[in-house]
Design a protein around this motif. Sequence first.
Motif, PDB file in Angstrom:
ATOM      1  N   GLY A 112      16.231 -13.591  -7.529  1.00  0.00           N
ATOM      2  CA  GLY A 112      17.490 -12.952  -7.168  1.00  0.00           C
ATOM      3  C   GLY A 112      18.022 -13.442  -5.834  1.00  0.00           C
ATOM      4  N   THR A 113      17.129 -13.713  -4.894  1.00  0.00           N
ATOM      5  CA  THR A 113      17.531 -14.264  -3.601  1.00  0.00           C
ATOM      6  C   THR A 113      18.151 -15.648  -3.777  1.00  0.00           C
ATOM      7  OG1 THR A 113      15.705 -13.065  -2.531  1.00  0.00           O
ATOM      8  CG2 THR A 113      16.730 -14.832  -1.273  1.00  0.00           C
ATOM      9  N   LEU A 114      17.507 -16.464  -4.621  1.00  0.00           N
ATOM     10  CA  LEU A 114      18.045 -17.795  -4.915  1.00  0.00           C
ATOM     11  C   LEU A 114      19.409 -17.686  -5.605  1.00  0.00           C
ATOM     12  CD1 LEU A 114      17.833 -20.882  -5.171  1.00  0.00           C
ATOM     13  CD2 LEU A 114      16.517 -20.527  -7.280  1.00  0.00           C
ATOM     14  N   ALA A 115      19.519 -16.771  -6.557  1.00  0.00           N
ATOM     15  CA  ALA A 115      20.782 -16.594  -7.280  1.00  0.00           C
ATOM     16  C   ALA A 115      21.894 -16.135  -6.340  1.00  0.00           C
ATOM     17  CB  ALA A 115      20.599 -15.586  -8.418  1.00  0.00           C
ATOM     18  N   THR A 116      21.545 -15.299  -5.360  1.00  0.00           N
ATOM     19  CA  THR A 116      22.531 -14.849  -4.374  1.00  0.00           C
ATOM     20  C   THR A 116      23.075 -16.034  -3.588  1.00  0.00           C
ATOM     21  OG1 THR A 116      21.408 -12.708  -4.156  1.00  0.00           O
ATOM     22  CG2 THR A 116      22.910 -13.335  -2.384  1.00  0.00           C
ATOM     23  N   TYR A 117      22.173 -16.937  -3.190  1.00  0.00           N
ATOM     24  CA  TYR A 117      22.605 -18.146  -2.488  1.00  0.00           C
ATOM     25  C   TYR A 117      23.526 -18.982  -3.373  1.00  0.00           C
ATOM     26  CZ  TYR A 117      22.488 -22.990  -0.963  1.00  0.00           C
ATOM     27  OH  TYR A 117      22.859 -24.267  -0.622  1.00  0.00           O
ATOM     28  N   LEU A 118      23.142 -19.159  -4.622  1.00  0.00           N
ATOM     29  CA  LEU A 118      23.926 -20.000  -5.527  1.00  0.00           C
ATOM     30  C   LEU A 118      25.330 -19.436  -5.751  1.00  0.00           C
ATOM     31  CD1 LEU A 118      21.181 -20.862  -8.188  1.00  0.00           C
ATOM     32  CD2 LEU A 118      22.110 -22.372  -6.420  1.00  0.00           C
ATOM     33  N   VAL A 119      25.411 -18.116  -5.926  1.00  0.00           N
ATOM     34  CA  VAL A 119      26.723 -17.489  -6.120  1.00  0.00           C
ATOM     35  C   VAL A 119      27.569 -17.618  -4.852  1.00  0.00           C
ATOM     36  CG1 VAL A 119      27.935 -15.309  -6.516  1.00  0.00           C
ATOM     37  CG2 VAL A 119      25.924 -15.881  -7.888  1.00  0.00           C
ATOM     38  N   GLY A 120      26.957 -17.358  -3.698  1.00  0.00           N
ATOM     39  CA  GLY A 120      27.677 -17.481  -2.429  1.00  0.00           C
ATOM     40  C   GLY A 120      28.149 -18.899  -2.171  1.00  0.00           C
ATOM     41  N   LYS A 121      27.303 -19.864  -2.521  1.00  0.00           N
ATOM     42  CA  LYS A 121      27.650 -21.279  -2.336  1.00  0.00           C
ATOM     43  C   LYS A 121      28.831 -21.666  -3.220  1.00  0.00           C
ATOM     44  CE  LYS A 121      25.039 -24.381  -4.338  1.00  0.00           C
ATOM     45  NZ  LYS A 121      25.921 -25.200  -5.214  1.00  0.00           N
ATOM     46  N   GLU A 122      28.833 -21.186  -4.451  1.00  0.00           N
ATOM     47  CA  GLU A 122      29.904 -21.533  -5.376  1.00  0.00           C
ATOM     48  C   GLU A 122      31.219 -20.858  -4.992  1.00  0.00           C
ATOM     49  OE1 GLU A 122      29.949 -23.740  -7.839  1.00  0.00           O
ATOM     50  OE2 GLU A 122      27.906 -24.292  -7.287  1.00  0.00           O
ATOM     51  N   LEU A 123      31.167 -19.595  -4.602  1.00  0.00           N
ATOM     52  CA  LEU A 123      32.390 -18.855  -4.276  1.00  0.00           C
ATOM     53  C   LEU A 123      32.965 -19.270  -2.923  1.00  0.00           C
ATOM     54  CD1 LEU A 123      31.447 -15.241  -5.441  1.00  0.00           C
ATOM     55  CD2 LEU A 123      32.978 -16.836  -6.568  1.00  0.00           C
ATOM     56  N   TYR A 124      32.081 -19.608  -1.978  1.00  0.00           N
ATOM     57  CA  TYR A 124      32.532 -19.932  -0.614  1.00  0.00           C
ATOM     58  C   TYR A 124      31.976 -21.283  -0.168  1.00  0.00           C
ATOM     59  CZ  TYR A 124      33.915 -15.044  -0.721  1.00  0.00           C
ATOM     60  OH  TYR A 124      34.494 -13.851  -1.062  1.00  0.00           O
ATOM     61  N   LYS A 127      26.879 -22.226   3.830  1.00  0.00           N
ATOM     62  CA  LYS A 127      26.564 -21.341   4.955  1.00  0.00           C
ATOM     63  C   LYS A 127      26.666 -19.872   4.539  1.00  0.00           C
ATOM     64  CE  LYS A 127      27.838 -22.675   9.010  1.00  0.00           C
ATOM     65  NZ  LYS A 127      28.632 -22.999  10.217  1.00  0.00           N
ATOM     66  N   ILE A 128      27.744 -19.532   3.836  1.00  0.00           N
ATOM     67  CA  ILE A 128      27.913 -18.164   3.351  1.00  0.00           C
ATOM     68  C   ILE A 128      26.799 -17.813   2.373  1.00  0.00           C
ATOM     69  CG2 ILE A 128      29.393 -16.628   2.000  1.00  0.00           C
ATOM     70  CD1 ILE A 128      30.417 -17.124   4.804  1.00  0.00           C
ATOM     71  N   GLY A 129      26.436 -18.761   1.523  1.00  0.00           N
ATOM     72  CA  GLY A 129      25.348 -18.540   0.579  1.00  0.00           C
ATOM     73  C   GLY A 129      24.034 -18.223   1.271  1.00  0.00           C
ATOM     74  N   LEU A 130      23.746 -18.959   2.350  1.00  0.00           N
ATOM     75  CA  LEU A 130      22.514 -18.717   3.103  1.00  0.00           C
ATOM     76  C   LEU A 130      22.525 -17.353   3.793  1.00  0.00           C
ATOM     77  CD1 LEU A 130      21.938 -22.229   4.725  1.00  0.00           C
ATOM     78  CD2 LEU A 130      20.553 -21.152   2.944  1.00  0.00           C
ATOM     79  N   ILE A 131      23.661 -16.992   4.367  1.00  0.00           N
ATOM     80  CA  ILE A 131      23.773 -15.681   5.026  1.00  0.00           C
ATOM     81  C   ILE A 131      23.567 -14.560   4.015  1.00  0.00           C
ATOM     82  CG2 ILE A 131      25.355 -14.106   6.216  1.00  0.00           C
ATOM     83  CD1 ILE A 131      26.632 -16.604   7.499  1.00  0.00           C
ATOM     84  N   ALA A 132      24.222 -14.698   2.856  1.00  0.00           N
ATOM     85  CA  ALA A 132      24.084 -13.687   1.810  1.00  0.00           C
ATOM     86  C   ALA A 132      22.643 -13.594   1.315  1.00  0.00           C
ATOM     87  CB  ALA A 132      25.022 -14.012   0.649  1.00  0.00           C
ATOM     88  N   ALA A 133      21.999 -14.749   1.126  1.00  0.00           N
ATOM     89  CA  ALA A 133      20.611 -14.773   0.653  1.00  0.00           C
ATOM     90  C   ALA A 133      19.672 -14.130   1.666  1.00  0.00           C
ATOM     91  CB  ALA A 133      20.187 -16.209   0.367  1.00  0.00           C
ATOM     92  N   PHE A 134      19.903 -14.384   2.954  1.00  0.00           N
ATOM     93  CA  PHE A 134      19.061 -13.788   3.992  1.00  0.00           C
ATOM     94  C   PHE A 134      19.202 -12.269   3.997  1.00  0.00           C
ATOM     95  CE2 PHE A 134      18.629 -12.142   8.338  1.00  0.00           C
ATOM     96  CZ  PHE A 134      17.296 -12.467   8.571  1.00  0.00           C
ATOM     97  N   PRO A 154      14.699  -6.962 -11.771  1.00  0.00           N
ATOM     98  CA  PRO A 154      14.898  -8.018 -12.771  1.00  0.00           C
ATOM     99  C   PRO A 154      16.331  -8.098 -13.282  1.00  0.00           C
ATOM    100  CG  PRO A 154      12.890  -6.799 -13.240  1.00  0.00           C
ATOM    101  CD  PRO A 154      13.592  -6.054 -12.156  1.00  0.00           C
ATOM    102  N   ALA A 155      16.956  -6.936 -13.550  1.00  0.00           N
ATOM    103  CA  ALA A 155      18.320  -6.933 -14.087  1.00  0.00           C
ATOM    104  C   ALA A 155      19.310  -7.512 -13.083  1.00  0.00           C
ATOM    105  CB  ALA A 155      18.731  -5.512 -14.473  1.00  0.00           C
ATOM    106  N   THR A 156      19.132  -7.191 -11.804  1.00  0.00           N
ATOM    107  CA  THR A 156      20.022  -7.728 -10.766  1.00  0.00           C
ATOM    108  C   THR A 156      19.932  -9.249 -10.699  1.00  0.00           C
ATOM    109  OG1 THR A 156      19.815  -5.707  -9.456  1.00  0.00           O
ATOM    110  CG2 THR A 156      20.562  -7.671  -8.301  1.00  0.00           C
ATOM    111  N   SER A 157      18.720  -9.770 -10.742  1.00  0.00           N
ATOM    112  CA  SER A 157      18.525 -11.223 -10.682  1.00  0.00           C
ATOM    113  C   SER A 157      19.161 -11.918 -11.879  1.00  0.00           C
ATOM    114  CB  SER A 157      17.026 -11.544 -10.624  1.00  0.00           C
ATOM    115  OG  SER A 157      16.430 -10.945  -9.494  1.00  0.00           O
ATOM    116  N   LEU A 158      18.962 -11.363 -13.056  1.00  0.00           N
ATOM    117  CA  LEU A 158      19.526 -11.959 -14.266  1.00  0.00           C
ATOM    118  C   LEU A 158      21.052 -11.895 -14.251  1.00  0.00           C
ATOM    119  CD1 LEU A 158      16.993 -10.457 -16.832  1.00  0.00           C
ATOM    120  CD2 LEU A 158      17.150 -12.850 -16.146  1.00  0.00           C
TER     121      LEU A 158
END
Length: 224
Positions: A112-124, A127-134, A154-158
């Motif tokens: 889920g942490t990795l997915a947060t980075y990926l979503v942040g990277k794609e939308l912005y 750097k934003i992806g890393l901040i969101a993941a942290f 698990p549901a959040t990550s998926l």
Amino acid sequence: MSELDFRKNKLLVKLKPFLKDKYKVALIGILLLALILRLYYINTALQQAAWWDAADYLTSAKIVGGKLATSGGYDWTATRPIFLAIFWGTLYRLGANEFILHLTEILFAVLGTLATYLVGKELYNKKIGLIAAFIFSTFFLHLFYTFRLMSDVPATSLYFLSLYFLWKGFVKEEGNKYKILSMAFLSLALFTRAATIFEIPVVLLFLFIYKRFSLLKDKYFWYS
């Protein structure tokens, strides 16, 4: 030069481009932080009694895994979707114990942490992806639920992975496979946690607003 030295030099040559990418190094650091934090606290969870909801998921997994006999007394309902029962039940059949199940929750949390980075990277951007993941990796509520054998983590990550593939497939149009993957992960999230059903109208509304009626002509949308 010995064979060992040769292999070390070869490895360093391969790692050099990776280490020069500060964003990749930072991401690895954040993922390790997410993993270490959860491994540190897992002992606390193992010493506590299971919550009612967690015990319900465990019961269903043990029935599927053949660890618990039932004569029809267990109530299978739509409020407890079947993915975790099948996933954990399969692990039970392979010889896993409750500790292994807790490790899967941790792996879902890191995913889920990795997915947060990926979503942040794609939308912005990265750097934003890393901040969101942290923030996600250290968020107290997510940490708290990682130690419970429940569906939240698990549901959040998926679901986050579904959003990532949705953006890649329907918005950036980088390939039809991403459209399929998006709805596949959304389906898995739904079969993990029933409340995911409330996210489906949001996804469909977004797609319709963005794509308009051309969405209805996209055969891969219907396949998805």
